[in-house]
Design a protein around this motif. Structure first.
Motif, PDB file in Angstrom:
ATOM      1  N   ARG A 152      31.052 -14.849  -2.231  1.00 15.72           N
ATOM      2  CA  ARG A 152      32.235 -14.835  -3.102  1.00 15.72           C
ATOM      3  C   ARG A 152      33.272 -13.846  -2.569  1.00 15.72           C
ATOM      4  N   ARG A 153      32.814 -12.697  -2.094  1.00 16.75           N
ATOM      5  CA  ARG A 153      33.781 -11.721  -1.563  1.00 16.75           C
ATOM      6  C   ARG A 153      34.446 -12.240  -0.281  1.00 16.75           C
ATOM      7  N   LEU A 154      33.647 -12.868   0.551  1.00 16.33           N
ATOM      8  CA  LEU A 154      34.206 -13.405   1.800  1.00 16.33           C
ATOM      9  C   LEU A 154      35.202 -14.542   1.548  1.00 16.33           C
ATOM     10  N   GLY A 155      35.105 -15.124   0.358  1.00 18.71           N
ATOM     11  CA  GLY A 155      35.987 -16.251   0.041  1.00 18.71           C
ATOM     12  C   GLY A 155      35.389 -17.584   0.460  1.00 18.71           C
ATOM     13  N   ASP A 191      23.328  -4.335   4.587  1.00 17.70           N
ATOM     14  CA  ASP A 191      23.874  -3.307   5.478  1.00 17.70           C
ATOM     15  C   ASP A 191      25.300  -2.870   5.115  1.00 17.70           C
ATOM     16  N   TYR A 192      26.112  -3.808   4.657  1.00 16.61           N
ATOM     17  CA  TYR A 192      27.540  -3.487   4.435  1.00 16.61           C
ATOM     18  C   TYR A 192      28.029  -3.862   3.028  1.00 16.61           C
ATOM     19  N   CYS A 193      27.759  -5.103   2.639  1.00 16.45           N
ATOM     20  CA  CYS A 193      28.401  -5.613   1.426  1.00 16.45           C
ATOM     21  C   CYS A 193      27.566  -5.319   0.185  1.00 16.45           C
ATOM     22  N   LYS A 194      27.373  -4.031  -0.061  1.00 17.67           N
ATOM     23  CA  LYS A 194      26.544  -3.621  -1.197  1.00 17.67           C
ATOM     24  C   LYS A 194      27.290  -3.909  -2.492  1.00 17.67           C
ATOM     25  N   ASN A 197      29.295  -0.292  -3.634  1.00 24.58           N
ATOM     26  CA  ASN A 197      30.237   0.303  -2.672  1.00 24.58           C
ATOM     27  C   ASN A 197      30.198  -0.422  -1.342  1.00 24.58           C
ATOM     28  N   PRO A 198      30.878  -1.537  -1.226  1.00 25.60           N
ATOM     29  CA  PRO A 198      30.858  -2.235   0.064  1.00 25.60           C
ATOM     30  C   PRO A 198      31.523  -1.398   1.148  1.00 25.60           C
ATOM     31  N   LYS A 199      30.917  -1.405   2.333  1.00 28.42           N
ATOM     32  CA  LYS A 199      31.460  -0.586   3.435  1.00 28.42           C
ATOM     33  C   LYS A 199      32.442  -1.435   4.237  1.00 28.42           C
ATOM     34  N   CYS A 200      33.543  -1.804   3.595  1.00 29.19           N
ATOM     35  CA  CYS A 200      34.478  -2.762   4.187  1.00 29.19           C
ATOM     36  C   CYS A 200      35.098  -2.296   5.498  1.00 29.19           C
ATOM     37  N   SER A 201      35.424  -0.997   5.584  1.00 27.35           N
ATOM     38  CA  SER A 201      36.166  -0.561   6.776  1.00 27.35           C
ATOM     39  C   SER A 201      35.342  -0.711   8.049  1.00 27.35           C
ATOM     40  N   ILE A 202      34.000  -0.704   7.927  1.00 23.77           N
ATOM     41  CA  ILE A 202      33.176  -0.852   9.144  1.00 23.77           C
ATOM     42  C   ILE A 202      32.435  -2.190   9.170  1.00 23.77           C
ATOM     43  N   CYS A 203      32.738  -3.062   8.236  1.00 20.97           N
ATOM     44  CA  CYS A 203      32.045  -4.356   8.162  1.00 20.97           C
ATOM     45  C   CYS A 203      32.457  -5.245   9.351  1.00 20.97           C
ATOM     46  N   PRO A 204      31.478  -5.854  10.025  1.00 23.79           N
ATOM     47  CA  PRO A 204      31.799  -6.631  11.232  1.00 23.79           C
ATOM     48  C   PRO A 204      32.601  -7.913  10.974  1.00 23.79           C
ATOM     49  N   VAL A 205      32.665  -8.337   9.724  1.00 26.00           N
ATOM     50  CA  VAL A 205      33.429  -9.579   9.465  1.00 26.00           C
ATOM     51  C   VAL A 205      34.621  -9.320   8.534  1.00 26.00           C
ATOM     52  N   ASN A 206      35.080  -8.060   8.490  1.00 24.04           N
ATOM     53  CA  ASN A 206      36.143  -7.745   7.525  1.00 24.04           C
ATOM     54  C   ASN A 206      37.450  -8.515   7.776  1.00 24.04           C
ATOM     55  N   LYS A 207      37.681  -8.896   9.026  1.00 24.01           N
ATOM     56  CA  LYS A 207      38.955  -9.599   9.250  1.00 24.01           C
ATOM     57  C   LYS A 207      38.952 -11.022   8.670  1.00 24.01           C
ATOM     58  N   PHE A 208      37.766 -11.512   8.294  1.00 26.50           N
ATOM     59  CA  PHE A 208      37.705 -12.849   7.680  1.00 26.50           C
ATOM     60  C   PHE A 208      37.564 -12.765   6.155  1.00 26.50           C
ATOM     61  N   CYS A 209      37.503 -11.543   5.633  1.00 30.48           N
ATOM     62  CA  CYS A 209      37.091 -11.374   4.236  1.00 30.48           C
ATOM     63  C   CYS A 209      38.256 -11.377   3.231  1.00 30.48           C
ATOM     64  N   THR A 210      38.179 -12.281   2.288  1.00 34.68           N
ATOM     65  CA  THR A 210      39.216 -12.401   1.267  1.00 34.68           C
ATOM     66  C   THR A 210      39.324 -11.122   0.434  1.00 34.68           C
ATOM     67  N   TYR A 211      38.184 -10.570   0.055  1.00 33.52           N
ATOM     68  CA  TYR A 211      38.170  -9.358  -0.768  1.00 33.52           C
ATOM     69  C   TYR A 211      38.838  -8.209  -0.021  1.00 33.52           C
ATOM     70  N   TYR A 212      38.466  -8.000   1.233  1.00 36.95           N
ATOM     71  CA  TYR A 212      38.991  -6.879   2.011  1.00 36.95           C
ATOM     72  C   TYR A 212      40.477  -7.074   2.310  1.00 36.95           C
ATOM     73  N   GLN A 213      40.838  -8.290   2.649  1.00 36.89           N
ATOM     74  CA  GLN A 213      42.247  -8.553   2.980  1.00 36.89           C
ATOM     75  C   GLN A 213      43.140  -8.355   1.747  1.00 36.89           C
TER      76      GLN A 213
HETATM   77  S1  SF4 Z   1      34.676  -6.712   4.246  1.00 41.35           S
HETATM   78 FE1  SF4 Z   1      34.048  -8.253   2.783  1.00 41.35          FE
HETATM   79  S2  SF4 Z   1      32.021  -8.916   3.460  1.00 41.35           S
HETATM   80 FE2  SF4 Z   1      32.469  -6.988   4.469  1.00 41.35          FE
HETATM   81  S3  SF4 Z   1      31.615  -5.417   3.139  1.00 41.35           S
HETATM   82 FE3  SF4 Z   1      33.729  -5.677   2.514  1.00 41.35          FE
HETATM   83  S4  SF4 Z   1      33.669  -7.161   0.863  1.00 41.35           S
HETATM   84 FE4  SF4 Z   1      31.733  -7.312   1.949  1.00 41.35          FE
END
Ligand code: SF4
Length: 215
Positions: A152-155, A191-194, A197-213
């Motif tokens: 859901r976060r990734l979109g 590992d990342y998307c807890k 507290n999701p670790k978005c800034s170091i998440c390996p797929v953050n550039k594809f993530c709707t939530y992070y963007q």
């Molecule tokens: S960038 Fe997206 S997938 Fe990655 S941790 Fe954050 S919310 Fe989760």
């Protein structure tokens, strides 16, 4: 396309032992493992499984096991009274209903097999899908808490129920990538998307993530 890109990227990041293994191919073992792993960590479920399997390593033994003894052996998995009940009752039911055990169920068409699995004590949609996917070789994607939150976060999905998210994921993930996708999204969640507290800034797929963007 986005789902495929994310999964392929995760396949490059994570070692294949984490997402391409054969250990759940026996249907009964898969059922036991999945019930034990409900609402606990893999580590705790693994300890419980090893303890249980030393003494009750097949369906006949588990069907005639003593509930208190099973409960003690699987203590580390949590909810041990409930889970021991599920394991023993499911074993008895399978023996009573199916000559060929769970293998007989898995030979049926997917929808029918899922329906029959979900009648067993302790088996909901996710557990049935894990058995269908790993032991039955079906191209379905089991949706657990991690998969639900991460997708859901990734979109990749927006549904509010497990069955809706599952249908959305199956519409965008190619069949042969679903099993890997399930395991990789779980790993990403751990590992990342807890949840908190999701670790978005170091998440390996953050550039594809709707939530992070959208942050
Ligand atoms: S960038 Fe997206 S997938 Fe990655 S941790 Fe954050 S919310 Fe989760």
């Amino acid at each position: 396309m986005k789902a495929k890109t994310i999964i392929q990227k995760l396949m490059k990041i994570y070692p294949s032992e984490l997402w391409d293994f054969k250990k759940l191919e026996d249907p009964f073992e898969c059922l036991v493992w999945t019930i034990l792993s409900q609402q606990t960590t893999s580590k705790n479920a693994e300890v419980a499984f090893e303890q249980l399997w030393k003494k009750f390593n097949n369906i006949q033994k588990l069907a005639s096991a003593n509930r208190t003894e099973v409960s003690k052996l699987i203590y580390t998995a949590g909810l041990s009274a409930q889970k021991s009940n599920y394991l023993i009752k499911s074993s008895r039911e399978i023996l009573k209903k199916y000559d060929g055990g769970l293998k007989a169920v898995l030979k049926k068409p997917e929808t029918e097999a899922r329906k029959e699995l979900m009648v067993l004590p302790g088996v909901g949609l996710k557990t049935a899908d894990v058995i269908l996917c790993f032991a039955g070789g079906r191209d379905t994607i089991p949706v657990d808490t991690h998969v639900f939150i991460v997708s859901r976060r990734l979109g990749l999905a927006s549904g509010k129920t497990v069955s809706k998210v599952k249908a959305e994921l199956e519409a965008v993930i190619p069949p042969k990538l679903r099993r890997f996708g399930h395991l990789l999204l779980i790993q990403l969640g751990r590992d990342y998307c807890k949840a908190r507290n999701p670790k978005c800034s170091i998440c390996p797929v953050n550039k594809f993530c709707t939530y992070y963007q959208g942050i």
